[in-house]
Motif scaffolding. Structure first.
Motif: not given
Ligand code: NAD
Length: 357
Positions: A267-272
């Protein structure tokens, strides 16, 4: 048919010490794709087969690397003795999928000799799995046994939403809580039914307008919104149940929900983005923990004593305990729950922790 190791795989950013990455192609059948085994420390790798009209091979390869890695983490925290794998077939299922293609793909899986078990995913249906089972015993999700994993993925996501509600509001009661569901396909529609049954107020969006209209006709109380507005809704829970990559730098500041918990993978485009959600005091329930019910259901077919629905339901319910532990450690360490989940999973599949399954 050509089946070969992918060359220069280490140069791809998403490569994460995957154990095996294969490319397959049969030009006559228009069959092309990749199989990736990320890690098999806990047992033979497992993960669905996705069929999708990727723009190019690189996009498909990146997807299979990300998805297979996520399966390792999902298996570890779901308490099943399997590793992470995934396969992707490049192409529009509506245009090129046919029995011959599916059977030839099943023969590719035979070449792995049980190192990888697979089943349905986006673009591959329960019926397709039955076709591939005629060629290979390494497919799971048999009709009449485990069957379609999606109701179980919806059930675990439903439990996960309840843990999120309890964590943020003090009680897991869903009555009058509001949930915005993006994508009302197999998982999203079942999740909608479960949350509606418990008295939640529901808002939905889907790119298939006919699906939205039919759903609203059946459930007149639900609100429908445009897909570009679903993340902006003033709701308690935003539930991504479409194809992933839902939360990004572009939309994070527009999210009003206190909780993000859905059935979609990645779901998240990246961990940040996950770190930023944590700073914004939005509880992001790790996707691979929330949606593990589908996996738990299908891999039960591989248990020595055969498929057992009671065990499946018990393991799915156990996800609530796993999430409570994650939330507790997150508070103690002042870290985002998704980072805690990753760490716990790594401890399990790297053998530093023992877990009852
Ligand atoms: P599905 O194809 O049945 O449903 C997806 C729905 O999302 C469709 O109705 C589609 O029209 C809609 N959609 C696609 N893009 C959209 C967008 N941009 N905005 C709004 N709606 C959009 O798939 P599914 O089986 O319900 O799976 C949904 C998600 O859950 C996927 O990410 C999948 O990987 C994940 N998942 C599925 C299972 C399972 O057992 N089916 C298990 C675990 C995780």
């Amino acid at each position: 048919m050509v089946v070969e190791a992918v060359k220069n795989i280490k140069e791809i950013k998403e490569f994460n010490d995957h154990r095996l990455v294969l490319r397959f192609e049969d030009k006559k059948l228009n069959l092309r794709g990749f199989v990736a085994i990320h890690n098999d420390n806990l047992g033979p790798a497992t993960g669905g087969t996705r069929m999708f009209p990727y723009q190019n091979e690189k996009e498909a390869l990146v997807d299979v690397l990300r998805l297979s890695r996520a399966m390792t983490y999902k298996c570890a925290l779901a308490g099943v003795r399997h590793g992470g794998g995934k396969a992707v077939i490049i192409g529009n299922p509506g245009k090129i999928k046919n029995k011959e293609l599916l059977k030839n793909y099943a023969r590719v899986i035979n070449e792995l000799n049980g190192r990888f078990h697979t089943g349905e995913d986006v673009g591959i249906s329960e019926d397709d799995v039955q076709v591939m089972l005629t060629e290979s015993k390494f497919f799971i999700g048999r009709k009449g046994i485990a069957g379609d994993p999606s109701p179980y993925a919806a059930l675990s996501t439903f439990y996960a939403i309840k843990t999120g509600i309890a964590e943020v509001f003090g009680s897991e009661n869903l009555e009058n809580r509001s949930v915005a569901i993006k994508g009302i396909g197999k998982v999203g529609s079942e999740l909608m039914r479960l949350t509606l049954n418990e008295g939640a107020k529901i808002c939905i969006a889907d790119i298939e307008s006919a699906r939205v209209d039919a759903t609203q006709k059946k459930f007149p109380k639900i609100k429908t919104v445009d897909t570009k507005d679903i993340h902006r809704q003033l709701v308690d829970v935003l539930s991504p149940c479409a194809l992933g990559n839902d939360i990004s730098q572009e939309n994070i500041k527009e999210i009003h929900a206190r909780i993000i918990c859905g059935g979609a993978n990645n779901q998240l485009t990246n961990n940040e983005i996950g770190d930023e959600l944590f700073q914004r005091r939005i509880l992001y329930v790790p996707d691979y923990v929330a949606n593990a019910g589908g996996l738990i259901n299908v891999v039960d077919e591989l248990e020595k004593d055969g498929y057992n629905r009671d065990r499946v339901l018990k393991r799915i319910e156990n996800i609530k305990k796993t999430l409570s532990t994650i939330y507790l450690l997150a508070k103690q360490r002042n870290q985002p729950p998704f980072r805690i989940a990753d760490k716990l999973a790594e401890e399990i599949f790297n053998g530093n922790s023992h877990r009852q399954s």
